[in-house]
Design an enzyme around this catalytic site. Structure first.
Site, PDB file in Angstrom:
ATOM      1  N   ASN A 208       0.857  -1.182   0.000  1.00  0.00           N
ATOM      2  CA  ASN A 208       0.000   0.000   0.000  1.00  0.00           C
ATOM      3  C   ASN A 208       0.901   1.243   0.000  1.00  0.00           C
ATOM      4  OD1 ASN A 208      -1.609   2.239   0.913  1.00  0.00           O
ATOM      5  ND2 ASN A 208      -3.142   0.784   1.614  1.00  0.00           N
TER       6      ASN A 208
ATOM      7  N   ARG B  94       4.606  18.349   1.116  1.00  0.00           N
ATOM      8  CA  ARG B  94       5.569  19.367   0.674  1.00  0.00           C
ATOM      9  C   ARG B  94       5.167  20.001  -0.654  1.00  0.00           C
ATOM     10  NH1 ARG B  94      11.099  20.213   2.065  1.00  0.00           N
ATOM     11  NH2 ARG B  94      11.668  22.194   1.081  1.00  0.00           N
TER      12      ARG B  94
ATOM     13  N   HIS C 277      -5.540   3.373  -1.511  1.00  0.00           N
ATOM     14  CA  HIS C 277      -6.831   3.588  -0.847  1.00  0.00           C
ATOM     15  C   HIS C 277      -7.180   5.075  -0.959  1.00  0.00           C
ATOM     16  CE1 HIS C 277      -9.610   2.400   2.721  1.00  0.00           C
ATOM     17  NE2 HIS C 277     -10.100   3.445   2.083  1.00  0.00           N
TER      18      HIS C 277
ATOM     19  N   ARG D  53      -9.249   8.405  -0.806  1.00  0.00           N
ATOM     20  CA  ARG D  53     -10.408   8.882  -0.063  1.00  0.00           C
ATOM     21  C   ARG D  53     -10.948  10.139  -0.739  1.00  0.00           C
ATOM     22  NH1 ARG D  53      -7.508   6.101   3.957  1.00  0.00           N
ATOM     23  NH2 ARG D  53      -8.866   4.800   5.245  1.00  0.00           N
TER      24      ARG D  53
ATOM     25  N   HIS E 234      -4.167  11.784   0.608  1.00  0.00           N
ATOM     26  CA  HIS E 234      -2.933  11.067   0.254  1.00  0.00           C
ATOM     27  C   HIS E 234      -3.001  10.658  -1.218  1.00  0.00           C
ATOM     28  CE1 HIS E 234      -5.696   7.973   1.629  1.00  0.00           C
ATOM     29  NE2 HIS E 234      -5.484   8.264   2.888  1.00  0.00           N
TER      30      HIS E 234
ATOM     31  N   GLU F  59      -8.635   0.094  -2.858  1.00  0.00           N
ATOM     32  CA  GLU F  59      -9.501  -0.061  -1.697  1.00  0.00           C
ATOM     33  C   GLU F  59     -10.353   1.192  -1.508  1.00  0.00           C
ATOM     34  OE1 GLU F  59      -6.462  -2.676   1.144  1.00  0.00           O
ATOM     35  OE2 GLU F  59      -6.892  -0.575   1.615  1.00  0.00           O
TER      36      GLU F  59
ATOM     37  N   THR G 241      -7.829   5.936   9.359  1.00  0.00           N
ATOM     38  CA  THR G 241      -7.513   4.660   8.732  1.00  0.00           C
ATOM     39  C   THR G 241      -8.701   3.741   8.933  1.00  0.00           C
ATOM     40  OG1 THR G 241      -5.879   2.864   8.606  1.00  0.00           O
ATOM     41  CG2 THR G 241      -6.431   3.687  10.804  1.00  0.00           C
TER      42      THR G 241
ATOM     43  N   HIS H 187      -3.810  -4.829   7.766  1.00  0.00           N
ATOM     44  CA  HIS H 187      -3.915  -3.818   8.816  1.00  0.00           C
ATOM     45  C   HIS H 187      -3.019  -4.183   9.997  1.00  0.00           C
ATOM     46  CE1 HIS H 187      -6.002  -0.058   9.880  1.00  0.00           C
ATOM     47  NE2 HIS H 187      -5.636  -0.403  11.101  1.00  0.00           N
TER      48      HIS H 187
ATOM     49  N   GLY I  17       1.119  -1.384   4.296  1.00  0.00           N
ATOM     50  CA  GLY I  17       1.538  -0.052   3.909  1.00  0.00           C
ATOM     51  C   GLY I  17       2.288   0.684   4.994  1.00  0.00           C
ATOM     52  N   HIS I  18       1.566   1.147   6.023  1.00  0.00           N
ATOM     53  CA  HIS I  18       2.157   1.997   7.049  1.00  0.00           C
ATOM     54  C   HIS I  18       3.390   1.350   7.687  1.00  0.00           C
ATOM     55  CE1 HIS I  18       2.177   5.140  10.135  1.00  0.00           C
ATOM     56  NE2 HIS I  18       2.447   4.167  11.000  1.00  0.00           N
TER      57      HIS I  18
END
Length: 250
Positions: A19, A30, A55, A57, A62, A82, A112, A202, A225-226
């Site tokens: 992700n 930035r 993902h 939104r 992001h 997603e 999230t 997750h 991802g994270h």
């Protein structure tokens, strides 16, 4: 006469879909195009990942909708989008036609994802959405909690796969409680018995991923991802610092 019976096991490696939301978050913080999201996606594939996940939104804080379109042109592996199937998301997915769409019931202001679908209450809605995506050749997956009833509800929608929401497992594992895997094993066994493919994601990370994979029968794919991006900073920053020091030598 002696007979030798050979068992042939087909070993299917669980695929890693990365992700890249956090890369987009850094870029957006930035302005400009550093880091370059498309280059990073290509590099991640070159390094061996078997998929790219995004993902987007509605507020595009992001991943931007244009990113989803641009990535379609360069992703060579599985492409997973997603999101909550609101109208704008539906239109985006039908335009881009990724390999897979993962339906997640997150609110617009959610930091999230924090829960799986109630597949019983939302059966009619999910069935309509999934039918639309499948008519366009897009594989579908539903984000679910490790509850056999929700898994049974998922199969009734016509989905191809489920994605197990693994935060509860990760939190328990971090505290040393490996029994947190038990509901996930039961959920996976239910999914397997019903012919559903199994994804997961997750809070999976380098510390817990092997234990999770080894205990979940039929695990096809994980989306990370994270944690992966954070671990990349931890494990890669020494090299970059030393590259700067080398440049700054007299």
């Amino acid at each position: 006469m002696n007979f030798v019976f050979l068992r042939i096991f087909i070993i299917c490696m669980t695929k890693l879909s990365v992700n890249i939301n956090k890369i987009a978050t850094l870029r957006n913080s930035r302005g400009g195009n550093v880091p370059d999201l498309l280059k990073m996606a290509g590099d991640i594939e070159d390094f061996g990942a078997q998929g790219i996940t995004i993902h987007p939104r509605p507020d595009e804080r992001h991943i931007r909708y244009q990113d989803a379109r641009d990535l379609k042109k360069i992703v060579r592996t599985e492409y997973n989008i997603e999101g909550n199937p609101v109208e704008s998301f539906m239109q985006l997915v039908l335009e881009v036609k990724p390999t897979q769409v993962t339906l997640v019931p997150d609110a617009e202001d959610a930091i999230t994802s924090n829960a799986g679908w109630d597949t019983l209450k939302n059966r009619g809605f999910l069935s309509e959405v999934i039918a639309e995506f499948r008519n366009h050749g897009i594989r579908t997956s539903i984000f679910t909690d490790p509850d056999p009833k929700m898994i049974e509800g998922a199969v009734a929608t016509g989905t191809d796969r489920i994605e197990l929401y693994t935060e509860a497992f990760a939190a328990a594992y971090e505290k040393g409680n490996k029994d947190g895997i038990k509901p996930y094993i039961q959920a996976a066994e239910t999914a397997n018995s019903l012919g559903l493919g199994i994804n997961a994601g997750h809070d999976l990370n380098l510390e817990n991923i092997r234990f999770f994979k080894d205990n979940i029968p039929g695990l096809l794919e994980v989306s990370i991802g994270h944690a992966l991006i954070a671990e990349s900073l931890y494990l890669g920053i020494e090299n970059v610092v030393n590259m700067y020091l080398h440049k700054l030598k007299d």
